[in-house]
Motif scaffolding. Structure first.
Motif: not given
Length: 146
Positions: A27-50
Motif C-alpha cells: 500500500n505504501f508503494m502505491t502512493d509514496v509521498p513526494e517528500t519521501i520519493a525525492f529525498s530517500i531511495t526506497f527499496d522494497a526487497d530488503p523489507k520483504i525479506f525482513q
C-alpha cells in the motif's frame, strides 16, 4: 490449554502479522509521498525479506510443530487454528498481489511481483495440514498394566 494450542495461536498471529506487513508495504508503494520519493531511495526487497524472516518463516514452523505433536490423534481446535492461519495468509497475499498493478514501476522488482504468488501457493499446504488435523479421529490409548 496445552502447548499445541498455544503454538497454533502464535502461528495464527504471525500469519496475520505477515499479511498485514505485506499489505502495508504494498500500500505504501502505491502512493509514496513526494517528500519521501525525492529525498530517500526506497527499496522494497530488503523489507520483504525482513517480513518473511520475522513473520512467515516462524509462522510456518509454529504451524508444523503442533501438527507433528497432534497428528496421531488429531485435534479440531488446533486444525482450525492452522486452517485460519493459512486462510489469513492466502487472503493477505491476494490483497497484496492485487496492489501490484497500482505500484509505481520504479518499485517493481521480481521480489515485489512474485512473493505474493509464492506465499499464496505456500498457504495451500498449511490449509491442507490443518484440515487433516480436523478430520483425524482420536485413537483409544493403550492400557498399560505395569
Amino acid at each position: 490449554m496445552a502447548i499445541e494450542k498455544w503454538l497454533a495461536v502464535t502461528s495464527l498471529g504471525l500469519f496475520a502479522m505477515f499479511a498485514g506487513e505485506m499489505i502495508s508495504v504494498y500500500n505504501f508503494m502505491t502512493d509514496v509521498p513526494e517528500t519521501i520519493a525525492f529525498s530517500i531511495t526506497f527499496d522494497a526487497d530488503p523489507k520483504i525479506f525482513q517480513f518473511i524472516s520475522i513473520g512467515a518463516a516462524p509462522a510456518g514452523i509454529l504451524a508444523a510443530v503442533p501438527y507433528i505433536m497432534t497428528r496421531q490423534y488429531g485435534s479440531k481446535p488446533i486444525g482450525g487454528l492452522i486452517v485460519a492461519g493459512g486462510v489469513i495468509m492466502l487472503i493477505g497475499m491476494f490483497v497484496s498481489y492485487s496492489l501490484v498493478d497500482k505500484i509505481d514501476p520504479v518499485y517493481i522488482t521480481d521480489v515485489v511481483k512474485y512473493s505474493p504468488i509464492l506465499f499464496m501457493i505456500l498457504s495451500i499446504p498449511v490449509i491442507a495440514v490443518g484440515a487433516y488435523l480436523t478430520k483425524e479421529k482420536k485413537r483409544r490409548p493403550k492400557k498399560e498394566f505395569f
